[in-house]
Scaffold this active site. Structure first.
Site, PDB file in Angstrom:
ATOM      1  N   CYS A  53      58.190 -16.211  14.820  1.00 54.20           N
ATOM      2  CA  CYS A  53      57.920 -16.608  16.214  1.00 54.20           C
ATOM      3  C   CYS A  53      59.222 -16.729  16.993  1.00 54.20           C
ATOM      4  O   CYS A  53      60.159 -17.394  16.554  1.00 54.20           O
ATOM      5  CB  CYS A  53      57.181 -17.943  16.220  1.00 54.20           C
ATOM      6  SG  CYS A  53      57.108 -18.700  17.858  1.00 54.20           S
ATOM      7  N   CYS A  56      59.850 -20.667  17.918  1.00 47.12           N
ATOM      8  CA  CYS A  56      60.033 -21.740  16.935  1.00 47.12           C
ATOM      9  C   CYS A  56      61.519 -22.125  16.811  1.00 47.12           C
ATOM     10  O   CYS A  56      62.404 -21.291  17.025  1.00 47.12           O
ATOM     11  CB  CYS A  56      59.498 -21.298  15.570  1.00 47.12           C
ATOM     12  SG  CYS A  56      57.725 -21.593  15.354  1.00 47.12           S
ATOM     13  N   HIS A 122      54.541 -24.971  16.024  1.00 44.17           N
ATOM     14  CA  HIS A 122      53.946 -23.680  16.356  1.00 44.17           C
ATOM     15  C   HIS A 122      52.420 -23.760  16.462  1.00 44.17           C
ATOM     16  O   HIS A 122      51.791 -22.966  17.147  1.00 44.17           O
ATOM     17  CB  HIS A 122      54.341 -22.670  15.272  1.00 44.17           C
ATOM     18  CG  HIS A 122      53.900 -21.269  15.544  1.00 44.17           C
ATOM     19  ND1 HIS A 122      54.569 -20.446  16.422  1.00 44.17           N
ATOM     20  CD2 HIS A 122      52.841 -20.548  15.079  1.00 44.17           C
ATOM     21  CE1 HIS A 122      53.946 -19.265  16.469  1.00 44.17           C
ATOM     22  NE2 HIS A 122      52.900 -19.312  15.669  1.00 44.17           N
ATOM     23  N   ASN A 162      50.316 -19.945  30.930  1.00 44.53           N
ATOM     24  CA  ASN A 162      49.265 -18.999  30.553  1.00 44.53           C
ATOM     25  C   ASN A 162      48.915 -19.326  29.126  1.00 44.53           C
ATOM     26  O   ASN A 162      49.799 -19.326  28.278  1.00 44.53           O
ATOM     27  CB  ASN A 162      49.768 -17.550  30.572  1.00 44.53           C
ATOM     28  CG  ASN A 162      50.064 -17.077  31.970  1.00 44.53           C
ATOM     29  OD1 ASN A 162      49.360 -17.412  32.906  1.00 44.53           O
ATOM     30  ND2 ASN A 162      51.113 -16.293  32.103  1.00 44.53           N
ATOM     31  N   SER A 170      51.784 -14.218  25.545  1.00 45.98           N
ATOM     32  CA  SER A 170      52.362 -13.354  24.521  1.00 45.98           C
ATOM     33  C   SER A 170      52.505 -14.035  23.163  1.00 45.98           C
ATOM     34  O   SER A 170      52.751 -13.380  22.170  1.00 45.98           O
ATOM     35  CB  SER A 170      53.744 -12.887  24.994  1.00 45.98           C
ATOM     36  OG  SER A 170      54.574 -14.008  25.233  1.00 45.98           O
ATOM     37  N   HIS A 173      52.536 -20.111  20.356  1.00 46.44           N
ATOM     38  CA  HIS A 173      53.397 -21.299  20.338  1.00 46.44           C
ATOM     39  C   HIS A 173      53.304 -21.966  21.721  1.00 46.44           C
ATOM     40  O   HIS A 173      53.483 -21.303  22.734  1.00 46.44           O
ATOM     41  CB  HIS A 173      54.845 -20.891  20.028  1.00 46.44           C
ATOM     42  CG  HIS A 173      55.712 -22.041  19.659  1.00 46.44           C
ATOM     43  ND1 HIS A 173      56.323 -22.166  18.440  1.00 46.44           N
ATOM     44  CD2 HIS A 173      56.053 -23.144  20.364  1.00 46.44           C
ATOM     45  CE1 HIS A 173      57.011 -23.293  18.417  1.00 46.44           C
ATOM     46  NE2 HIS A 173      56.854 -23.910  19.571  1.00 46.44           N
ATOM     47  N   HIS A 175      53.732 -23.184  25.146  1.00 48.58           N
ATOM     48  CA  HIS A 175      54.823 -23.021  26.110  1.00 48.58           C
ATOM     49  C   HIS A 175      54.273 -22.675  27.477  1.00 48.58           C
ATOM     50  O   HIS A 175      53.137 -22.239  27.618  1.00 48.58           O
ATOM     51  CB  HIS A 175      55.768 -21.899  25.663  1.00 48.58           C
ATOM     52  CG  HIS A 175      55.151 -20.533  25.765  1.00 48.58           C
ATOM     53  ND1 HIS A 175      54.260 -20.046  24.826  1.00 48.58           N
ATOM     54  CD2 HIS A 175      55.260 -19.562  26.709  1.00 48.58           C
ATOM     55  CE1 HIS A 175      53.875 -18.828  25.178  1.00 48.58           C
ATOM     56  NE2 HIS A 175      54.454 -18.508  26.328  1.00 48.58           N
ATOM     57  N   GLN A 177      55.853 -21.555  31.739  1.00 45.89           N
ATOM     58  CA  GLN A 177      56.941 -20.880  32.431  1.00 45.89           C
ATOM     59  C   GLN A 177      57.240 -21.560  33.762  1.00 45.89           C
ATOM     60  O   GLN A 177      56.395 -22.268  34.312  1.00 45.89           O
ATOM     61  CB  GLN A 177      56.570 -19.426  32.720  1.00 45.89           C
ATOM     62  CG  GLN A 177      56.333 -18.570  31.493  1.00 45.89           C
ATOM     63  CD  GLN A 177      56.258 -17.097  31.870  1.00 45.89           C
ATOM     64  OE1 GLN A 177      57.070 -16.608  32.663  1.00 45.89           O
ATOM     65  NE2 GLN A 177      55.290 -16.392  31.325  1.00 45.89           N
TER      66      GLN A 177
END
Ligand code: H2U
Ligand code: ZN
Length: 353
Positions: A53, A56, A122, A162, A170, A173, A175, A177
């Site tokens: 990943c 990670c 993760h 997203n 994508s 994990h 996250h 933006q």
């Protein structure tokens, strides 16, 4: 015919006072009443650490677009922010509008894109993270909003997430933006214009304060609330399980929240995302993000801090709502009403299954 009958049974249009767009609602098309049945999607088990990943701790990220060494993540233990290696916006020199015709207009746009990793784990999502860890994400968002907003040429900071491959995410994990830029982009700009106009037309009142009061009084579109935030399926929702998280106090941004309000935001995010996961017993995909005051140096008394959640799922983990045909060419349309969606979300547990 009463308004309630129209809203529940007749094709009708509802007005979104924030974007000033209409949505077509066709409640009569929902033939089957909700059976409460849920499809069990294959349970995806992810390791707490994935050596492959790029988010990670301690791992290498992708090769940067220009070549060169792959950046390596530190052994971070809480949240972790880095410059997006494939930023959609780039800092640079200020420049003027470039193309020279009223129909062919363009101007360079400067900005900064960052990735905010919510947790070193993760295998978690916001819904599964302890509330203290979500609070750390709220703090990181706040710091980023303030730091990016303090750049004199940044006028708007868009924080978003997203979630789920279906939304183009994508990597599972956890996250989100941040895209910060020198213009206020279209959607927030439309909302701001509506908030300004409402304030002028209503003696300084706030559209979203007034809207929240109406929703609290009506109750039927409320999903959950705590001392400082309420979640509603907006009257004008387009996506089947769209929601809005509204601060009770009229504040413009994360930067104005008190400690108690930051805790309350973490609490409401955990509860809402858990309800989502419990709708179809899957990790619910969505795009979410917050709308806050532009960072253009001006006062924005019209701003009212809120988040939008736009989940694509309609009937099951597999059946998503398509925004096609009529929606693309005419205006958004939905079958299941906002009231029915709110009822379904309200009936879900706030304990993760
Ligand atoms: P999404 O999952 O929402 O696409 O966000 C992941 C972001 O991470 C994406 O914008 C960036 C992509 O550009 N990224 C990096 O910055 N470095 C990497 O090594 C891979 C992905
Ligand atoms: Zn990972």
């Amino acid at each position: 015919m009463s308004l309630a009958t129209v809203l529940a049974q007749r094709p009708h249009r509802r007005f979104n006072p924030l974007t000033r767009e209409w949505v077509l609602v066709s409640p009569h098309r929902v033939q089957r009443p909700w059976q409460g049945s849920v499809e069990q999607a294959p349970t995806e088990t992810r390791p707490a650490y994935d050596p492959g990943c790029y988010l990670c701790p301690g791992n290498e990220r992708a090769e940067p677009p220009g070549g060169g060494p792959r950046p390596r993540n530190p052994q971070y233990e809480g949240t972790f922010v880095f410059q997006n290696d494939f930023s959609a916006l780039l800092p640079g020199e200020e420049s003027e509008e470039v193309a020279g015709s009223s129909l062919l207009r363009a101007r360079p746009e400067r900005g900064v894109c960052r990735v905010v990793v919510f947790s070193p784990r993760h295998d978690l999502t916001l819904a599964q993270m302890p509330v203290e860890a979500i609070r750390a994400v709220v703090d990181t968002w706040t710091e980023e909003y303030q730091a990016l907003g303090a750049l004199p040429w940044i006028q708007h900071v868009q924080i978003f997430e997203n979630k789920g491959a279906i939304m183009g995410c994508s990597n599972p994990h956890p996250h989100g933006q941040i895209w910060a830029q020198e213009s206020v982009p279209g959607e927030p700009a439309r909302e701001l214009a509506s908030l300004v106009d409402y304030r002028e037309a209503h003696g300084g009142r706030c559209l979203l304060c007034d809207y929240l009061a109406e929703e609290v009084a009506a109750g039927e579109r409320l999903v959950c609330r705590n001392a400082h935030f309420s979640v509603v399926v907006p009257f004008w929702a387009v996506w089947p399980f769209e929601t809005m998280v509204l601060s009770h106090r009229h504040v413009g941004s994360l930067a104005e929240l008190t400690e108690a309000e930051r805790d309350a935001l973490a609490d409401i995010l955990r509860r809402l995302t858990t309800r989502y996961d419990n709708v179809f017993n899957v990790s619910f995909p969505y795009s979410m993000g917050m709308h806050q005051s532009p960072t253009d140096g001006a006062e924005h008394p019209e701003c009212h801090f809120h988040l939008h959640f736009y989940p694509p799922l309609l009937r099951s983990a597999q059946v998503k709502k398509f925004m096609v045909g009529y929606e693309m060419l005419a205006e958004p349309q939905r079958d299941i009403t906002a009231e029915t969606s709110a009822e379904r979300l309200r009936s879900r547990s706030e304990t993760h299954g």
